[in-house]
Design a protein around this motif. Structure first.
Motif, mmCIF file in Angstrom:
data_model
loop_
_atom_site.group_PDB
_atom_site.id
_atom_site.type_symbol
_atom_site.label_atom_id
_atom_site.label_comp_id
_atom_site.label_asym_id
_atom_site.label_seq_id
_atom_site.Cartn_x
_atom_site.Cartn_y
_atom_site.Cartn_z
ATOM 1 N N GLU A 27 -15.940 33.971 -25.506
ATOM 2 C CA GLU A 27 -15.772 33.095 -26.672
ATOM 3 C C GLU A 27 -16.953 32.150 -26.882
ATOM 4 O OE1 GLU A 27 -12.148 31.157 -25.777
ATOM 5 O OE2 GLU A 27 -11.003 33.016 -25.656
ATOM 6 N N ASP A 28 -18.157 32.668 -26.682
ATOM 7 C CA ASP A 28 -19.372 31.876 -26.912
ATOM 8 C C ASP A 28 -19.434 30.603 -26.066
ATOM 9 O OD1 ASP A 28 -20.447 33.640 -28.801
ATOM 10 O OD2 ASP A 28 -19.218 32.757 -30.384
ATOM 11 N N LEU A 29 -18.763 30.608 -24.941
ATOM 12 C CA LEU A 29 -18.857 29.495 -23.999
ATOM 13 C C LEU A 29 -20.303 29.392 -23.508
ATOM 14 C CD1 LEU A 29 -16.851 27.505 -22.606
ATOM 15 C CD2 LEU A 29 -16.779 29.116 -20.699
ATOM 16 N N THR A 30 -20.809 28.164 -23.359
ATOM 17 C CA THR A 30 -22.194 27.977 -22.957
ATOM 18 C C THR A 30 -22.300 27.576 -21.491
ATOM 19 O OG1 THR A 30 -22.281 25.605 -23.488
ATOM 20 C CG2 THR A 30 -22.736 27.171 -25.289
ATOM 21 N N MET A 31 -23.497 27.763 -20.931
ATOM 22 C CA MET A 31 -23.734 27.352 -19.552
ATOM 23 C C MET A 31 -23.497 25.852 -19.388
ATOM 24 S SD MET A 31 -24.532 28.342 -16.490
ATOM 25 C CE MET A 31 -25.363 29.936 -16.653
ATOM 26 N N SER A 32 -23.941 25.068 -20.347
ATOM 27 C CA SER A 32 -23.751 23.611 -20.271
ATOM 28 C C SER A 32 -22.277 23.258 -20.196
ATOM 29 C CB SER A 32 -24.398 22.924 -21.475
ATOM 30 O OG SER A 32 -25.794 23.082 -21.454
ATOM 31 N N GLN A 33 -21.452 23.942 -20.979
ATOM 32 C CA GLN A 33 -20.018 23.669 -20.977
ATOM 33 C C GLN A 33 -19.380 24.075 -19.652
ATOM 34 O OE1 GLN A 33 -19.103 25.972 -24.462
ATOM 35 N NE2 GLN A 33 -18.970 24.163 -25.789
ATOM 36 N N GLU A 66 -30.921 24.909 -18.499
ATOM 37 C CA GLU A 66 -31.895 23.971 -19.042
ATOM 38 C C GLU A 66 -31.517 22.602 -18.496
ATOM 39 O OE1 GLU A 66 -31.329 24.754 -23.239
ATOM 40 O OE2 GLU A 66 -33.165 25.959 -23.281
ATOM 41 N N PRO A 67 -32.192 22.135 -17.442
ATOM 42 C CA PRO A 67 -31.749 20.927 -16.741
ATOM 43 C C PRO A 67 -31.771 19.682 -17.626
ATOM 44 C CG PRO A 67 -33.366 22.146 -15.439
ATOM 45 C CD PRO A 67 -33.390 22.734 -16.818
ATOM 46 N N ALA A 68 -30.795 18.812 -17.380
ATOM 47 C CA ALA A 68 -30.821 17.507 -18.034
ATOM 48 C C ALA A 68 -31.914 16.637 -17.425
ATOM 49 C CB ALA A 68 -29.453 16.831 -17.886
ATOM 50 N N VAL A 136 -25.747 19.601 -10.542
ATOM 51 C CA VAL A 136 -24.620 18.686 -10.704
ATOM 52 C C VAL A 136 -23.686 19.204 -11.790
ATOM 53 C CG1 VAL A 136 -23.930 16.346 -11.388
ATOM 54 C CG2 VAL A 136 -25.931 16.689 -9.914
ATOM 55 N N GLY A 137 -22.386 19.146 -11.505
ATOM 56 C CA GLY A 137 -21.371 19.526 -12.480
ATOM 57 C C GLY A 137 -20.486 18.342 -12.830
ATOM 58 N N GLY A 138 -19.551 18.569 -13.710
ATOM 59 C CA GLY A 138 -18.672 17.498 -14.147
ATOM 60 C C GLY A 138 -17.434 17.368 -13.285
ATOM 61 N N VAL A 139 -16.919 16.146 -13.204
ATOM 62 C CA VAL A 139 -15.653 15.860 -12.519
ATOM 63 C C VAL A 139 -14.840 14.975 -13.447
ATOM 64 C CG1 VAL A 139 -14.540 14.731 -10.558
ATOM 65 C CG2 VAL A 139 -16.627 16.059 -10.209
ATOM 66 N N GLU A 140 -13.688 15.436 -13.837
ATOM 67 C CA GLU A 140 -12.854 14.684 -14.776
ATOM 68 C C GLU A 140 -12.513 13.305 -14.212
ATOM 69 O OE1 GLU A 140 -8.709 15.215 -17.366
ATOM 70 O OE2 GLU A 140 -9.365 16.756 -15.947
ATOM 71 N N ARG A 250 -25.439 13.291 -14.056
ATOM 72 C CA ARG A 250 -24.703 13.937 -15.129
ATOM 73 C C ARG A 250 -24.725 15.457 -14.948
ATOM 74 N NH1 ARG A 250 -22.192 9.842 -16.481
ATOM 75 N NH2 ARG A 250 -22.793 8.477 -18.205
ATOM 76 N N PRO A 251 -23.755 16.159 -15.517
ATOM 77 C CA PRO A 251 -23.779 17.618 -15.459
ATOM 78 C C PRO A 251 -25.097 18.171 -15.989
ATOM 79 C CG PRO A 251 -21.651 16.881 -16.267
ATOM 80 C CD PRO A 251 -22.519 15.662 -16.187
ATOM 81 N N GLY A 252 -25.651 19.120 -15.244
ATOM 82 C CA GLY A 252 -26.941 19.693 -15.620
ATOM 83 C C GLY A 252 -28.114 19.070 -14.916
ATOM 84 N N ASP A 253 -27.910 17.967 -14.195
ATOM 85 C CA ASP A 253 -28.979 17.406 -13.365
ATOM 86 C C ASP A 253 -29.250 18.357 -12.198
ATOM 87 O OD1 ASP A 253 -29.082 15.179 -14.962
ATOM 88 O OD2 ASP A 253 -28.160 13.812 -13.524
ATOM 89 N N VAL A 254 -30.514 18.481 -11.832
ATOM 90 C CA VAL A 254 -30.921 19.306 -10.700
ATOM 91 C C VAL A 254 -31.533 18.414 -9.639
ATOM 92 C CG1 VAL A 254 -32.527 21.103 -9.927
ATOM 93 C CG2 VAL A 254 -31.248 21.395 -12.061
ATOM 94 N N LEU A 255 -31.123 18.600 -8.380
ATOM 95 C CA LEU A 255 -31.647 17.821 -7.264
ATOM 96 C C LEU A 255 -32.228 18.766 -6.224
ATOM 97 C CD1 LEU A 255 -29.245 16.048 -8.566
ATOM 98 C CD2 LEU A 255 -29.341 14.779 -6.426
ATOM 99 N N GLY A 256 -33.567 18.741 -6.074
ATOM 100 C CA GLY A 256 -34.225 19.578 -5.090
ATOM 101 C C GLY A 256 -34.164 18.953 -3.712
ATOM 102 N N SER A 257 -34.087 19.800 -2.700
ATOM 103 C CA SER A 257 -34.010 19.338 -1.315
ATOM 104 C C SER A 257 -35.329 18.765 -0.818
ATOM 105 C CB SER A 257 -33.629 20.504 -0.400
ATOM 106 O OG SER A 257 -34.649 21.510 -0.425
ATOM 107 N N GLY A 258 -36.412 19.096 -1.510
ATOM 108 C CA GLY A 258 -37.732 18.886 -0.930
ATOM 109 C C GLY A 258 -38.108 20.126 -0.145
ATOM 110 N N THR A 259 -39.375 20.224 0.181
ATOM 111 C CA THR A 259 -39.913 21.429 0.800
ATOM 112 C C THR A 259 -39.405 21.610 2.224
ATOM 113 O OG1 THR A 259 -41.889 21.022 -0.500
ATOM 114 C CG2 THR A 259 -42.056 22.682 1.227
#
Length: 319
Positions: A27-33, A66-68, A136-140, A250-259
């Motif tokens: 149903e055209d659900l997006t990755m962001s959703q 597409e990261p926030a 990062v994902g969302g938590v109600e 926020r949902p869509g944030d990316v956190l790298g571990s470092g090298t």
């Protein structure tokens, strides 16, 4: 579960990754959703998905989101020790590193997917950095601010492989200004090949919360570095919690571990050996990264991108 994005029939689609191919979200659900809904929403979408599968030979993977924003930490002690020798001639880990996680923000608009050509800036010391990254994902009911590590764990949607490309000569000049890397880093970050949801990897966590995943990097088919992600100084929930401290994730944030350590980047090896061996990356080199349970990404280094000349600052005395 694995979710990702791909190009098919002239457009980008998003959905689930299967062994035989890919299946679009319903149903055209997006990755962001899906990310905003968390792992439970992804599982529910999976149950409603039309089983029509597109085989691998018809699609081309692109970056899985597409990261926030992108925060990149420096969580591996061995990496810090090795790189410090490349910077100032002596291996050390400053006491401040142990006090709290440290990160910088990089550019979410120059993200590459596996298979895409890396076009670096003009540099004599192009390098890679092998990392594991959390999405990062969302938590109600949660604002994602000043989280505890236990709360932060619920905010992790999944994990992906990350290559923090680095132009070490540009970065070295920038760090002397004592602010942080900018043009030595923001030209490209590879994420991929997809996102593995957190529930699939959490079972690999030890009693201390660290995931003992094997991580390897190859240049032109030759193994250059390898490490375990369990060597991180902090767990991912602790990194997410720190990122949210007096701030927000926020949902869509990316956190790298470092090298990772033990050759996760060339600069670490240069620092330990005292010579630029292996040599910096050049046009035509192929860099492949693999993390156990997550996946593999590969990029070929393309031609350098020229840019307009830079005007030097006017000194205060001349104004």
């Amino acid at each position: 579960m694995k979710v990702g994005r791909w190009r098919y029939d002239g457009r980008v689609q998003e959905g689930f990754i299967r062994t035989e191919g890919v299946v679009a979200f319903p149903e055209d659900l997006t990755m962001s959703q899906v990310i905003a809904g968390g792992v439970a929403a992804a599982r529910e979408a999976c149950e409603r998905t039309d089983p029509q599968l597109i085989p691998w030979h018809l699609v081309t993977l692109v970056a899985p989101l597409e990261p926030a924003s992108i925060r990149d930490f420096v969580a591996f002690e061995e990496h810090v020790e090795g790189v410090s020798a490349a910077v100032d001639g002596r291996s050390q880990v400053v006491p401040e590193w142990y006090e709290a996680p440290t990160f910088y923000f990089t550019n979410p608009h120059t993200v590459l997917g596996t298979g895409e050509l890396m076009s670096p800036p003009v540099t004599e010391r192009l390098d890679f950095e092998l990392e594991l990254a959390a999405v990062v994902g969302g938590v109600e009911g949660s604002e994602g601010t000043s989280l505890t590590p236990d709360e932060a764990e619920d905010h992790i949607f999944g994990y992906t492989v990350m290559n923090d490309w680095s132009a070490r000569d540009l970065q070295s000049r920038e760090m002397r200004v004592r602010l942080g890397p900018c043009k030595g880093k923001d030209f490209g970050t590879t994420l991929g090949p997809w996102i593995v949801t957190a529930d699939e990897l959490n079972r690999r966590c030890g009693p201390d919360g660290r995931m003992g995943l094997r991580a390897e990097v190859y240049v032109n088919g030759e193994l250059v570095g390898q490490d375990l992600t369990s060597h991180m100084g902090w767990t991912f929930p602790e990194l997410v919690a720190y990122a949210s401290r007096n701030s927000v994730v926020r949902p869509g944030d990316v956190l790298g571990s470092g090298t990772v350590g033990n050759g996760g980047c060339l600069a670490e090896l240069w620092g330990r050996r005292g010579v630029t061996d292996p040599p910096p990356l050049v046009q035509g080199d192929t860099v492949t990264m693999w993390i156990e349970g997550v996946g593999e990404i590969t990029n070929v280094v393309g031609a350098a991108r020229p840019a307009p000349p830079i005007r030097s600052a006017r000194s205060a005395a001349s104004v």
